[in-house]
Scaffold this motif. Structure first.
Motif, mmCIF file in Angstrom:
data_model
loop_
_atom_site.group_PDB
_atom_site.id
_atom_site.type_symbol
_atom_site.label_atom_id
_atom_site.label_comp_id
_atom_site.label_asym_id
_atom_site.label_seq_id
_atom_site.Cartn_x
_atom_site.Cartn_y
_atom_site.Cartn_z
ATOM 1 N N HIS A 1 1.006 -1.295 0.122
ATOM 2 C CA HIS A 1 0.091 0.068 0.011
ATOM 3 C C HIS A 1 1.032 1.188 0.089
ATOM 4 O O HIS A 1 1.833 1.660 0.845
ATOM 5 C CB HIS A 1 -0.977 -0.050 1.198
ATOM 6 N N ALA A 2 0.702 2.179 -0.878
ATOM 7 C CA ALA A 2 1.515 3.303 -1.023
ATOM 8 C C ALA A 2 0.587 4.498 -0.326
ATOM 9 O O ALA A 2 -0.233 5.127 -1.064
ATOM 10 C CB ALA A 2 1.738 3.538 -2.431
ATOM 11 N N ALA A 3 0.804 4.678 0.810
ATOM 12 C CA ALA A 3 0.282 5.600 1.638
ATOM 13 C C ALA A 3 0.237 6.992 1.248
ATOM 14 O O ALA A 3 -0.971 7.642 1.045
ATOM 15 C CB ALA A 3 0.153 5.517 2.986
ATOM 16 N N HIS A 4 1.339 7.501 0.598
ATOM 17 C CA HIS A 4 1.673 8.872 0.265
ATOM 18 C C HIS A 4 0.517 9.262 -0.885
ATOM 19 O O HIS A 4 0.265 10.341 -0.926
ATOM 20 C CB HIS A 4 3.211 9.080 -0.046
ATOM 21 N N ASN A 5 0.388 8.189 -1.927
ATOM 22 C CA ASN A 5 -0.497 8.808 -2.825
ATOM 23 C C ASN A 5 -1.972 7.753 -2.916
ATOM 24 O O ASN A 5 -2.734 7.924 -3.864
ATOM 25 C CB ASN A 5 0.250 8.709 -4.272
ATOM 26 N N HIS A 6 -2.038 7.115 -1.969
ATOM 27 C CA HIS A 6 -3.354 6.247 -1.737
ATOM 28 C C HIS A 6 -3.512 5.255 -2.766
ATOM 29 O O HIS A 6 -4.834 5.067 -3.305
ATOM 30 C CB HIS A 6 -4.500 7.189 -1.341
ATOM 31 N N GLN A 7 -2.575 4.506 -3.151
ATOM 32 C CA GLN A 7 -2.693 3.611 -4.291
ATOM 33 C C GLN A 7 -2.242 2.000 -3.762
ATOM 34 O O GLN A 7 -1.326 1.933 -2.694
ATOM 35 C CB GLN A 7 -1.615 3.946 -5.386
ATOM 36 N N VAL A 8 -3.017 1.350 -4.239
ATOM 37 C CA VAL A 8 -2.931 0.047 -3.769
ATOM 38 C C VAL A 8 -1.917 -0.841 -4.932
ATOM 39 O O VAL A 8 -2.301 -0.650 -6.222
ATOM 40 C CB VAL A 8 -4.229 -1.003 -4.067
ATOM 41 N N LYS A 9 -0.844 -1.038 -4.658
ATOM 42 C CA LYS A 9 0.317 -1.681 -5.633
ATOM 43 C C LYS A 9 -0.104 -3.072 -5.768
ATOM 44 O O LYS A 9 -0.444 -3.880 -4.797
ATOM 45 C CB LYS A 9 1.718 -1.306 -5.149
ATOM 46 N N VAL A 10 -0.263 -3.669 -7.186
ATOM 47 C CA VAL A 10 -0.607 -4.977 -7.427
ATOM 48 C C VAL A 10 0.236 -5.512 -8.652
ATOM 49 O O VAL A 10 0.755 -4.800 -9.402
ATOM 50 C CB VAL A 10 -2.270 -5.235 -8.041
ATOM 51 N N ARG A 11 0.464 -6.844 -8.464
ATOM 52 C CA ARG A 11 0.822 -7.650 -9.588
ATOM 53 C C ARG A 11 -0.132 -8.446 -10.169
ATOM 54 O O ARG A 11 -0.807 -9.060 -9.760
ATOM 55 C CB ARG A 11 1.965 -8.732 -8.893
ATOM 56 N N LEU A 12 -0.107 -7.954 -11.449
ATOM 57 C CA LEU A 12 -1.326 -8.864 -12.318
ATOM 58 C C LEU A 12 -0.795 -10.236 -12.572
ATOM 59 O O LEU A 12 0.445 -10.524 -12.768
ATOM 60 C CB LEU A 12 -1.282 -8.175 -13.850
ATOM 61 N N ASP A 13 -1.860 -11.002 -12.447
ATOM 62 C CA ASP A 13 -1.770 -12.447 -12.985
ATOM 63 C C ASP A 13 -1.321 -12.560 -14.384
ATOM 64 O O ASP A 13 -0.375 -13.679 -14.883
ATOM 65 C CB ASP A 13 -3.030 -13.077 -13.021
ATOM 66 N N GLU A 14 -1.681 -11.684 -15.338
ATOM 67 C CA GLU A 14 -1.525 -11.906 -16.795
ATOM 68 C C GLU A 14 -1.279 -10.899 -17.434
ATOM 69 O O GLU A 14 -1.777 -9.717 -16.917
ATOM 70 C CB GLU A 14 -2.447 -12.745 -17.740
ATOM 71 N N TRP A 15 -0.079 -10.509 -18.282
ATOM 72 C CA TRP A 15 0.159 -9.353 -19.273
ATOM 73 C C TRP A 15 0.004 -9.606 -20.615
ATOM 74 O O TRP A 15 0.234 -10.902 -21.152
ATOM 75 C CB TRP A 15 1.430 -8.815 -19.044
ATOM 76 N N PRO A 16 -0.666 -8.844 -21.418
ATOM 77 C CA PRO A 16 -0.428 -9.253 -22.887
ATOM 78 C C PRO A 16 0.555 -9.204 -23.447
ATOM 79 O O PRO A 16 1.563 -8.626 -23.098
ATOM 80 C CB PRO A 16 -1.633 -7.992 -23.644
ATOM 81 N N ALA A 17 0.701 -10.012 -24.601
ATOM 82 C CA ALA A 17 1.830 -10.063 -25.209
ATOM 83 C C ALA A 17 2.065 -8.781 -25.846
ATOM 84 O O ALA A 17 1.268 -7.972 -26.165
ATOM 85 C CB ALA A 17 1.771 -11.147 -26.417
ATOM 86 N N ALA A 18 3.191 -8.278 -26.217
ATOM 87 C CA ALA A 18 3.508 -6.913 -26.703
ATOM 88 C C ALA A 18 2.827 -6.637 -27.969
ATOM 89 O O ALA A 18 2.879 -5.577 -28.492
ATOM 90 C CB ALA A 18 5.129 -7.054 -26.632
#
Length: 105
Positions: free
Chosen positions: A86-103
């Motif tokens: 959790h990035a409290a300074h800018n109120h963002q939840v940091k996440v790692r995605l399960d999948e990313w699209p191919a380039a």
């Protein structure tokens, strides 16, 4: 449409609501919690996600968590992942995605 856009529009919670809801967001989304949501903004450093089921919560999936040779999900794409911190300074939840699209998608 531009490739990189900041989150905007009626579906994006106002900054003051995100700030006011921060403690509830952190409580609802502990580290390692699973999330799903819609990509609502794209920047060179990652994508912003409106998190399903948690009012006024915004997540950021940064390119530092992307596998090599993949691209950023498009606006409006529904994604899932895991809370990293959790990035409290800018109120963002940091996440790692399960999948990313191919380039090339």
């Amino acid at each position: 449409m531009e490739e990189y856009v900041w989150p905007a529009g009626p579906e994006v919670p106002a900054a003051n609501l995100v700030r006011e809801s921060w403690e509830a967001t952190v409580a609802a989304l502990p580290v390692e919690a699973r999330i799903t949501g819609e990509v609502i903004g794209r920047q060179r450093f990652g994508v912003f996600i409106r998190i399903d089921g948690v009012a006024n919560a915004i997540a950021l999936a940064e390119i530092t968590a992307m596998p090599h040779g993949v691209g950023l999900p498009a606006l409006g794409t529904f994604v899932s992942g895991e809370v990293l911190w959790h990035a409290a300074h800018n109120h963002q939840v940091k996440v790692r995605l399960d999948e990313w699209p191919a380039a090339d998608e």
